[in-house]
Design an enzyme around this catalytic site. Structure first.
Site, PDB file in Angstrom:
ATOM      1  N   TYR A 128      24.409-104.747  30.338  1.00 45.90           N
ATOM      2  CA  TYR A 128      25.880-104.566  30.969  1.00 45.90           C
ATOM      3  C   TYR A 128      25.949-103.489  31.696  1.00 45.90           C
ATOM      4  CZ  TYR A 128      28.260-108.698  28.889  1.00 45.90           C
ATOM      5  OH  TYR A 128      28.611-109.906  28.701  1.00 45.90           O
ATOM      6  N   LYS A 180      15.875-107.836  19.341  1.00 46.11           N
ATOM      7  CA  LYS A 180      14.684-108.472  19.915  1.00 46.11           C
ATOM      8  C   LYS A 180      13.590-107.509  19.951  1.00 46.11           C
ATOM      9  CE  LYS A 180      13.203-112.360  21.339  1.00 46.11           C
ATOM     10  NZ  LYS A 180      12.702-113.683  20.585  1.00 46.11           N
ATOM     11  N   ASP A 214      17.296-114.472  18.145  1.00 43.97           N
ATOM     12  CA  ASP A 214      17.217-115.869  17.998  1.00 43.97           C
ATOM     13  C   ASP A 214      17.211-116.609  16.616  1.00 43.97           C
ATOM     14  OD1 ASP A 214      14.936-114.431  18.381  1.00 43.97           O
ATOM     15  OD2 ASP A 214      13.669-116.110  18.556  1.00 43.97           O
ATOM     16  N   ASP A 238      27.740-110.115  23.083  1.00 46.87           N
ATOM     17  CA  ASP A 238      28.552-110.851  23.779  1.00 46.87           C
ATOM     18  C   ASP A 238      28.242-112.472  23.366  1.00 46.87           C
ATOM     19  OD1 ASP A 238      30.319-111.472  25.840  1.00 46.87           O
ATOM     20  OD2 ASP A 238      28.719-112.010  27.098  1.00 46.87           O
ATOM     21  N   ASP A 242      30.873-115.080  20.317  1.00 49.78           N
ATOM     22  CA  ASP A 242      31.456-116.277  20.294  1.00 49.78           C
ATOM     23  C   ASP A 242      31.033-117.075  19.390  1.00 49.78           C
ATOM     24  OD1 ASP A 242      32.660-115.153  22.505  1.00 49.78           O
ATOM     25  OD2 ASP A 242      32.348-116.421  24.096  1.00 49.78           O
TER      26      ASP A 242
END
Length: 342
Positions: A128, A180, A214, A238, A242
């Site tokens: 970001y 990750k 994942d 982010d 959601d």
């Protein structure tokens, strides 16, 4: 005679689209609750561009800096070259490094029951930072797009310390570090390594685990109850925030807090929904839940819990719901039902 609660000045950003409607409804409910907030409305978003030529006028920034506390409706970043995301600007301006996104079941009868998760997202680093550029090849000026993600040891340690402290203060039992590092070995490897080091200080008090992002996403929809607090980087947070909102009915029930050393901004994380603006259809629940977070932030825990309980009872016992929750109540009728409960 009982001493009156000390009044707390709060910068109030109505926002765009449905923002003014849900902010007005939320302020009515908070006043009925007896919340000790003195509102200081300031312009932001599209209306501020029209009146001040800037979606974040200097007076608005000065107000937030002075008060150290803000409640924010949804803001629309104007479409136009050179105008950055308003939310990103606010986070950078006030170094709001911790993005707190709780997900707690309020609306009963959904696919997932009794959800009580907290996601903490590092808010200033990762991908970001927006360090991007094109590399021209031949006659194509946009032949290659390149983006750089940046994590610092200091930034990783700061968000990890904040998260473990939050977990300890709120009686949480486990922190899952999401990364990750199998592929982004340096960028998210540094995050994982630093967070694990911080976590060792809480050995015996808080369990620590790590998950590849994942796999974590899959596990969140297969068995979300295995998680308690999730700690992750900016981009992953982010996305996952959601996803966990989807476990409790969507973004209409999802509050957020952006917290730094000197300021905290609480918000409804959904968009401004211009298609339903002014029609009295908007659900103010996300902003009210953000206000409950703000009450906790200023140690008004009893009022925060009263507000959440009233929301739960109004929706599930009284059956007063806005259209997005399967009901027919207007924004004002929903607020009236909450006030009656309070």
């Amino acid at each position: 005679m009982a001493k009156a609660a000390q009044r707390i000045p709060v910068t109030l950003l109505e926002g765009d689209g449905i923002g003014p409607e849900i902010v007005a409804a939320s302020c009515r409910v908070l006043d009925a609750l007896g919340a000790p907030f003195d509102w200081e409305p300031q312009p932001a978003g599209l209306s501020a561009v029209d009146s001040h030529g800037d979606p974040l006028p200097q007076a608005t920034l000065d107000s937030i800096r002075r008060n150290g506390l803000a409640l924010k409706g949804p803001l629309t970043t104007p479409v136009g070259k050179g105008i950055r995301s308003i939310n990103v600007r606010l986070r950078e301006e006030f170094q709001l490094y911790a993005n707190l996104r709780p997900a707690r079941t309020i609306v009963e009868g959904g696919r997932f029951a009794d959800i009580d998760l907290v996601l903490v997202r590092e808010n200033l680093e990762g991908f970001y930072v927006g360090y991007e550029h094109y590399i021209p090849v031949g006659g194509d000026p946009k032949a290659v797009a390149e983006s750089a993600g940046i994590n610092t040891r200091e930034g990783c340690r700061r968000i990890a310390e904040w998260t473990f402290d939050y977990a300890a203060r709120h009686g949480r039992k486990k922190v899952t570090i999401v990364h990750k590092a199998n592929i982004l070995k340096l960028l998210t490897g540094l995050f994982l390594e630093t967070a694990m080091e911080v976590g060792k200080r809480y050995e015996g008090q808080i369990a620590i685990e790590e998950r590849i992002v994942d796999n974590c996403a899959m596990q969140l929809v297969m068995n979300p109850w295995q998680f308690d607090v999730l700690l992750t980087t900016n981009l992953f947070g982010d996305i996952l925030s959601d996803q966990i909102a989807g476990l409790i009915g969507g973004l209409g029930m999802a509050p957020g807090g952006n917290i730094g050393k000197d300021a905290a901004i609480f918000e409804a994380v959904h968009g401004s929904a211009p298609d339903i603006a002014g029609k009295g259809l908007a659900n103010p629940s996300a902003l009210l839940l953000a206000a409950a977070m703000m009450l906790e932030h200023v140690d008004e825990h009893e009022r925060a819990e009263r507000l959440r309980t009233a929301l739960h009872t109004t929706i599930n016992t009284d059956g007063i719901r806005t259209g997005d929750l399967g009901g027919k109540a207007s924004t004002e009728q929903f607020a009236d039902g909450l006030i009656a409960r309070l």
